[in-house]
Design an enzyme around this catalytic site. Structure first.
Site, PDB file in Angstrom:
ATOM      1  N   THR A 468      38.892  47.771  36.889  1.00 53.30           N
ATOM      2  CA  THR A 468      38.910  46.420  37.522  1.00 53.30           C
ATOM      3  C   THR A 468      40.146  46.051  38.045  1.00 53.30           C
ATOM      4  O   THR A 468      40.098  45.175  39.088  1.00 53.30           O
ATOM      5  CB  THR A 468      38.038  45.540  37.092  1.00 53.30           C
ATOM      6  OG1 THR A 468      38.714  45.517  35.597  1.00 53.30           O
ATOM      7  CG2 THR A 468      36.636  45.922  36.617  1.00 53.30           C
ATOM      8  N   ARG A 585      39.524  30.986  43.477  1.00 50.27           N
ATOM      9  CA  ARG A 585      40.623  31.612  44.285  1.00 50.27           C
ATOM     10  C   ARG A 585      40.795  33.023  43.700  1.00 50.27           C
ATOM     11  O   ARG A 585      40.326  33.436  42.469  1.00 50.27           O
ATOM     12  CB  ARG A 585      41.817  30.870  43.270  1.00 50.27           C
ATOM     13  CG  ARG A 585      43.264  30.839  44.079  1.00 50.27           C
ATOM     14  CD  ARG A 585      44.187  30.409  43.044  1.00 50.27           C
ATOM     15  NE  ARG A 585      44.537  29.038  43.612  1.00 50.27           N
ATOM     16  CZ  ARG A 585      45.290  28.170  42.809  1.00 50.27           C
ATOM     17  NH1 ARG A 585      45.405  28.504  41.598  1.00 50.27           N
ATOM     18  NH2 ARG A 585      45.567  27.015  43.327  1.00 50.27           N
ATOM     19  N   ASN A 588      44.114  38.560  42.986  1.00 49.14           N
ATOM     20  CA  ASN A 588      44.656  39.840  43.667  1.00 49.14           C
ATOM     21  C   ASN A 588      43.726  40.258  44.812  1.00 49.14           C
ATOM     22  O   ASN A 588      42.596  40.970  44.665  1.00 49.14           O
ATOM     23  CB  ASN A 588      44.965  40.813  42.653  1.00 49.14           C
ATOM     24  CG  ASN A 588      45.824  42.002  43.228  1.00 49.14           C
ATOM     25  OD1 ASN A 588      45.441  42.477  44.452  1.00 49.14           O
ATOM     26  ND2 ASN A 588      46.774  42.428  42.502  1.00 49.14           N
ATOM     27  N   THR A 591      42.686  44.321  44.239  1.00 49.95           N
ATOM     28  CA  THR A 591      41.836  44.650  43.415  1.00 49.95           C
ATOM     29  C   THR A 591      40.382  43.936  43.443  1.00 49.95           C
ATOM     30  O   THR A 591      39.500  44.596  43.434  1.00 49.95           O
ATOM     31  CB  THR A 591      42.333  44.299  41.953  1.00 49.95           C
ATOM     32  OG1 THR A 591      42.922  43.192  41.832  1.00 49.95           O
ATOM     33  CG2 THR A 591      43.626  45.339  41.741  1.00 49.95           C
ATOM     34  N   GLU A 662      30.708  41.557  39.535  1.00 51.92           N
ATOM     35  CA  GLU A 662      29.199  41.674  39.798  1.00 51.92           C
ATOM     36  C   GLU A 662      28.498  41.164  40.779  1.00 51.92           C
ATOM     37  O   GLU A 662      27.411  41.797  41.266  1.00 51.92           O
ATOM     38  CB  GLU A 662      28.482  40.851  38.533  1.00 51.92           C
ATOM     39  CG  GLU A 662      28.796  42.156  37.279  1.00 51.92           C
ATOM     40  CD  GLU A 662      28.547  41.394  35.853  1.00 51.92           C
ATOM     41  OE1 GLU A 662      27.499  41.786  35.346  1.00 51.92           O
ATOM     42  OE2 GLU A 662      29.231  40.609  35.293  1.00 51.92           O
TER      43      GLU A 662
HETATM   44 MO1  MOS Z   1      28.396  43.672  33.073  1.00 54.94          MO
HETATM   45  S1  MOS Z   1      26.727  44.420  33.407  1.00 54.94           S
HETATM   46  O1  MOS Z   1      28.068  42.103  32.418  1.00 54.94           O
HETATM   47  O2  MOS Z   1      29.293  44.584  31.818  1.00 54.94           O
END
Ligand code: MOS
Length: 699
Positions: A468, A585, A588, A591, A662
């Site tokens: 991530t 905010r 980056n 990413t 998510e």
């Molecule tokens: Mo995410 S499904 O909360 O790792």
């Protein structure tokens, strides 16, 4: 209200710090942990969906050259805690789902381990199983709470009365499929048990949280947490499936304990991931909406039916978004579960919000059609002043702005609302919209330490980077909190030797770990001013950061989709996806964009491609590999654009950031289904949308 950090490094699209190592292949993942002379383990899985193991003939496996150990319930060590029945592997002969571990082979090579696993003959007392989720089951039950601890039912006002008296109503059932997380890196562990060492158990494990993994494993084996070390610098994706250890981690540790001093590697095969790594439960969602002729909602109700396993309950919180998303004087949201002879469901990217924004957002599109109101406008008309669930004010809510900005960028204006009205040669074309939402949360538990060493600032925190960007953005936050150049900051993560960090889940990582780093930086500056001594060190906890309880915090977004459907074959294409998000905010942009478009692509995959086909006769997902379980690939994706508003939220945390891992998946499937309806006039209410669901009804 927190004082927001002055952004200097924050906001810069810095390249991934771990990028070069990953591209060169020198980033060691769990299976590649640097150990000498490893052995390899392979899981033997139950071939019945329910019953008892009556015997296991391991003689042929044991006779194979290179086999070091064969573990079954008959000889495996007794675990200190068998309370979590998913993790209580090889403790009894009980079989609660097809694919459950009933044995483990350890050998000199992975090939030998796999061959030997196939030679273990297990006999069963097989019992009839039940693996079929249906809305008319009589054994549906009400769980005490839904994940991770929300009220199961939520009722305000009188939905039935509103449905009886409103001029416009809708009562529809929508379903989402069973979905499996398939991170590129499978679940994998390298385990070493060295009884003479101070820390006898070391696990190099692919996990979303080294400390939570350590705590679970220590509990299962009855070890003090200090006697277990979990190391995980890199993760090839998790999406929730690596949020807590599954049976494979316990098995790896068990194998290591059976071979003291010998490191053991255990990776799930792709097929095993369909029974041992969790999955998103299928859902059946009955939606009811009532509205006046101007589109103001009088009722919003969602009654959800979903499944769990018999050995461990997981209750997906699908009904949650309907509790807070739109204004309405009456609302209702309930969950009922069927406990089946199936693998244990668990977290998958945006559990709750992802399936729970499908039914409501398609229903709103249907309602917009009934009312003759533009679907963007209908949503804006139902903006609530304050959070309908709690009555508290929003820390920030810019859904209407996301919808307007998205409509402008997408070219929504002037859209002909009639379905099946646009034809381009052989193709029917249409556009759709849906909203997205995800809570902006943080955990109080996380600690960071900052040290000045050799002219550099070194921050340590046991955080996880699932791909991530944590390796890259945590230095940005630390640098701004210290007021130093980001080039002078190193951050070390992914090891229980570093201070405790919460799991990378619920889009809380950046908020939680960042808050700990900000407090540590404040302590550091208070202690040393601008000229720290070499070795100068300070720590801080996320819990010491100001936490705002007066406001309710969510990220919001608007998803727009274009769909094209071939009139003669029903082939579906999505040439354009466009999302606009308001997520505080952005730390980056580089990413972050990757998170948004990754989530949206996963939403496209959910809408059109992914589905785990459970054959109730076998109690098995029959398409349990990547040949049969299609995940959206490059050829399926044409244009995915993510944009965001410059949202200032002074209440969430010192960074002003909301979680973004998510929200990208939320709403995408609904936007695509709505676009397909606009293109074809066919309303598909069951995911995924495959051409067989369109073909007969195409104009
Ligand atoms: Mo995410 S499904 O909360 O790792």
């Amino acid at each position: 209200m927190t004082g927001l950090l002055e952004p200097r490094a924050i906001g810069q699209g810095l390249a991934r710090r771990d990028g070069a190592r990953k591209v060169r292949g020198t980033a060691a993942y769990a299976y590649e942990a640097p150990v000498e002379h490893p052995a390899y383990a392979q899981i033997v899985q139950a071939t019945v969906a329910r019953g008892r193991v009556t015997g296991a003939d391991t003689s042929r496996a044991e006779a194979l050259d290179g086999v070091l150990a064969v573990l079954t319930a008959g000889n495996a060590e007794r675990l200190a805690s068998a309370g979590d029945r998913e993790l209580a592997v090889l403790q009894s002969g009980e079989v609660a789902f097809r694919g459950q571990p009933v044995g483990l082979v350890v050998a000199e090579t992975p090939e030998t381990a796999r061959q030997a696993a196939g030679l273990v003959r297990v006999s069963y007392d097989e019992r009839p199983h039940d693996a079929e989720l249906r809305a008319d089951r009589e054994d549906l039950y009400k769980p005490e709470r839904v994940n991770p601890g929300y009220e199961t039912d939520f009722v305000r006002g009188d939905v039935a009365a509103a449905m009886a008296s409103a001029p416009v109503t809708l009562d529809r059932t929508y379903t989402t499929a069973m979905y499996h997380n398939n991170p590129l890196e499978p679940h994998a562990t390298t385990a070493l048990w060295d009884p003479a060492a101070d820390v006898p158990l070391t696990l190099w494990d692919s996990t979303q949280g080294v400390h939570s993994a350590r705590s679970v494993v220590a509990g299962v084996f009855g070890l003090a947490e200090e006697r277990v070390r979990v190391v995980c610098p890199f993760v090839g994706g998790g999406f929730g499936s690596k949020g807590l250890p599954h049976a494979n981690v316990v098995l790896a540790a068990m194998a290591a304990r059976a071979l003291p001093g010998r490191p053991v590697k255990l990776a799930l095969t792709r097929q095993q991931m369909f029974s041992l790594a969790g999955y998103r439960t299928p859902t059946i969602q009955r939606m009811r909406l009532a509205a006046d002729r101007d589109g103001h909602l009088a009722a919003i109700a969602i009654d959800v039916i979903e499944q769990t396993s018999r050995i461990k309950e997981f209750a997906e919180q699908t009904g949650l978004p309907a509790r807070m998303m739109y204004a309405s004087p009456s609302r209702r949201s309930t969950h009922r579960l069927a406990a089946l002879d199936v693998p244990v469901p668990s977290w998958m990217r945006a559990p709750g919000e992802c399936p729970g924004m499908f039914g409501p957002e398609v229903a709103l599109d249907e309602l917009a059609g009934q009312l003759g109101i533009d679907p963007v406008e209908l949503r804006i008309r139902n903006e609530p002043e304050a959070d309908p669930e709690t009555g508290r004010p929003w820390s920030s809510r810019h859904l209407a702005e996301c919808l307007r900005e998205g409509a402008r960028r997408f070219g929504w204006h002037g859209r002909d609302p009639r379905p099946a009205a646009r034809r381009d040669g052989d193709w029917l074309a249409g556009t759709g919209v849906a909203a997205s939402v995800y809570p902006a949360r943080r955990f109080p538990q996380s600690t960071a330490t900052i040290r000045f060493s050799g002219g550099r600032y070194v921050a340590e925190i046991g955080a996880a980077d699932l791909g991530t960007g944590a390796w890259t953005i945590l230095p940005q936050i630390t640098a701004d909190a210290l007021g130093v150049p980001v080039e002078d900051v190193d951050v070390r993560i992914g090891d229980t030797r570093y201070p405790f960090a919460s799991v990378a889940g619920g889009s809380t990582g950046t908020s939680t770990w960042g808050s700990a780093l900000v407090v540590a930086a404040r302590e550091f500056r208070d202690k040393f001013g601008g000229s720290p001594p070499d070795g100068g060190e300070a720590s801080g906890e996320a819990g010491q950061a100001e936490q705002d309880d007066a406001h309710v915090s969510y990220a919001f977004g608007a998803q727009f989709a274009e769909a094209r459907v071939r009139a003669d074959t029903g082939e579906i294409r999505v040439p354009r996806l466009l999302g606009v998000f308001a997520a505080g905010r952005i730390i980056n942009p580089r990413t972050a964009r990757s998170q948004f478009i990754g989530g949206m692509t996963m939403g496209l995959s959910m809408a059109l491609h992914e589905t785990s086909v459970m054959d109730p006769r076998a109690g098995q997902v029959v398409n349990h590999d990547l040949a049969g379980y299609h995940i959206t690939a490059n050829a399926d994706v044409t244009s995915v654009e993510a944009h965001w508003l410059d949202e200032e939220d002074p209440y969430v945390n010192a960074m002003g950031s909301k979680g973004i891992g998510e929200i990208g998946i939320v709403g995408t499937a609904a936007a695509i289904v709505n676009a397909i309806h606009h293109a074809t006039g066919v309303r598909v209410r069951d995911l995924p949308v495959t051409l067989d669901k369109l073909l007969a009804a195409l104009p």
